[in-house]
Design an enzyme around this catalytic site. Structure first.
Site, PDB file in Angstrom:
ATOM      1  N   ASP A 142      13.992   3.652  -5.298  1.00 21.43           N
ATOM      2  CA  ASP A 142      12.557   3.396  -5.427  1.00 21.43           C
ATOM      3  C   ASP A 142      11.888   4.621  -6.053  1.00 21.43           C
ATOM      4  OD1 ASP A 142       9.878   2.705  -5.169  1.00 21.43           O
ATOM      5  OD2 ASP A 142      10.164   1.759  -3.215  1.00 21.43           O
ATOM      6  N   ILE A 169       0.858  -1.188   0.000  1.00 21.23           N
ATOM      7  CA  ILE A 169       0.000   0.000   0.000  1.00 21.23           C
ATOM      8  C   ILE A 169       0.892   1.234   0.000  1.00 21.23           C
ATOM      9  CG2 ILE A 169      -1.868   1.222   1.169  1.00 21.23           C
ATOM     10  CD1 ILE A 169      -2.500  -1.434   2.618  1.00 21.23           C
ATOM     11  N   GLY A 170       0.910   1.942  -1.141  1.00 20.27           N
ATOM     12  CA  GLY A 170       1.695   3.155  -1.258  1.00 20.27           C
ATOM     13  C   GLY A 170       0.824   4.388  -1.273  1.00 20.27           C
ATOM     14  N   SER A 201       0.404   6.518  -3.673  1.00 20.75           N
ATOM     15  CA  SER A 201      -0.284   6.721  -4.950  1.00 20.75           C
ATOM     16  C   SER A 201      -1.036   5.485  -5.414  1.00 20.75           C
ATOM     17  CB  SER A 201       0.711   7.142  -6.035  1.00 20.75           C
ATOM     18  OG  SER A 201       1.356   8.351  -5.697  1.00 20.75           O
ATOM     19  N   ASN A 202      -0.426   4.307  -5.218  1.00 22.66           N
ATOM     20  CA  ASN A 202      -1.016   3.067  -5.709  1.00 22.66           C
ATOM     21  C   ASN A 202      -0.897   1.953  -4.689  1.00 22.66           C
ATOM     22  OD1 ASN A 202      -1.650   3.844  -8.555  1.00 22.66           O
ATOM     23  ND2 ASN A 202       0.566   4.126  -8.666  1.00 22.66           N
ATOM     24  N   MET A 203      -1.789   0.986  -4.800  1.00 25.17           N
ATOM     25  CA  MET A 203      -1.688  -0.272  -4.085  1.00 25.17           C
ATOM     26  C   MET A 203      -1.312  -1.335  -5.112  1.00 25.17           C
ATOM     27  SD  MET A 203      -5.153  -0.176  -1.769  1.00 25.17           S
ATOM     28  CE  MET A 203      -6.205   0.654  -2.982  1.00 25.17           C
ATOM     29  N   THR A 261       7.714   1.136   5.810  1.00 24.89           N
ATOM     30  CA  THR A 261       7.661  -0.285   5.491  1.00 24.89           C
ATOM     31  C   THR A 261       8.224  -0.565   4.111  1.00 24.89           C
ATOM     32  OG1 THR A 261       5.700  -0.522   6.886  1.00 24.89           O
ATOM     33  CG2 THR A 261       6.125  -2.281   5.306  1.00 24.89           C
ATOM     34  N   ASP A 262       7.987   0.327   3.146  1.00 23.79           N
ATOM     35  CA  ASP A 262       8.492   0.108   1.795  1.00 23.79           C
ATOM     36  C   ASP A 262      10.020   0.099   1.772  1.00 23.79           C
ATOM     37  OD1 ASP A 262       8.533   2.809   2.473  1.00 23.79           O
ATOM     38  OD2 ASP A 262       7.869   3.514   0.503  1.00 23.79           O
ATOM     39  N   LEU A 263      10.641   1.017   2.510  1.00 21.79           N
ATOM     40  CA  LEU A 263      12.100   1.047   2.578  1.00 21.79           C
ATOM     41  C   LEU A 263      12.647  -0.212   3.247  1.00 21.79           C
ATOM     42  CD1 LEU A 263      12.584   4.787   3.614  1.00 21.79           C
ATOM     43  CD2 LEU A 263      13.301   3.756   1.448  1.00 21.79           C
TER      44      LEU A 263
END
Length: 252
Positions: A127, A7-8, A10-12, A105-107
């Protein structure tokens, strides 16, 4: 089958894995934010176009940088599959070591995917998301640090939104650096300008860590920039998702 959800802002991004095989992946806009009921209705029918039988999904992992959406999506997927999704974050155990209590979490997932890969030596993950981030990690799993700057699309929206006459453009490489019309002038600034920043940042990181880093790009625009430079060694748009998958495997 494992359903992994990133879950970002801009987009999932959704990805379905059968063991190590990645079957399908797709994205859904994160905005506007939806209620859990709206997500239940949307998610219930999202598998059919991709030929996925939702009943075959046995495991779910979610990583998120949008707290307002995390529990809503967890609840919607729980209701659809009858499975309790695992939510992972920077505190989910792995061999990756970091000193930040603020790491997204993405990092963290990017660091995990890089550490458990076969990529050599010191690694830098770029990224291309809502923010453009650089993360350095050594061969022992120690995160050396992170750089955060405005993402390309974020900068583009700001440029167009704050000016009266600059149009929306397609983000492609122009033939010349010096443009002769508005569109190619903007394309040069966004493509070559950001490319120069990316290459310069890689050089600065290499100098700081005393290594010639192996560079991985991911995110929606990684495929636009990676062919334009020899400093990016591999582009993997599923790199973050693979990190979420690995965190699930380590902690299920």
């Amino acid at each position: 089958m494992l359903l992994a959800v990133n879950i970002g802002n801009s987009n999932m991004r959704f990805a379905v894995f059968d063991g190590e095989q990645q079957l399908r992946t797709w994205t859904i806009n994160s905005k506007p934010y939806r209620t859990e009921d709206e997500m239940f209705a949307k998610f219930s029918s999202m598998y059919i176009p991709f030929g996925i039988d939702y009943k075959q999904i046995t495991d779910i992992v979610i990583g998120s940088v949008v707290p307002v959406l995390t529990l809503r999506i967890q609840g919607a997927l729980r209701d659809i599959h009858g499975i309790e999704p695992m939510i992972v974050d920077r505190n989910t155990p792995s061999a990756v070591k970091h000193k930040s209590n603020q790491m997204g979490t993405d990092l963290y997932a990017n660091a995990v995917a890089a550490h458990y890969s076969s990529y050599p030596d010191y690694k830098v993950i770029i990224d291309f998301g809502t923010a453009l981030t650089f993360l350095g990690i050594d061969s022992t799993g120690e995160v050396g640090g992170v750089v955060i700057s405005p993402g390309i699309n974020t900068a583009m929206k700001s440029l167009v939104g704050e000016t009266a006459q600059l149009p929306e453009i397609e983000l492609i490489r122009p033939n010349n650096v010096l443009g002769l019309d508005t569109v190619t002038c903007m394309q040069s600034g966004m493509v070559y300008g950001y490319l120069s920043m990316i290459e310069g940042m890689i050089d600065r990181i290499n100098k700081e860590v005393g290594s010639n880093a192996f560079v991985i790009s991911t995110g929606g625009l990684g495929g636009v920039f990676s062919p334009l430079t020899t400093k990016i060694h591999v582009d993997d748009r599923l790199h973050t998702i693979k990190g979420l998958k690995k965190l699930y495997e380590l902690n299920r």
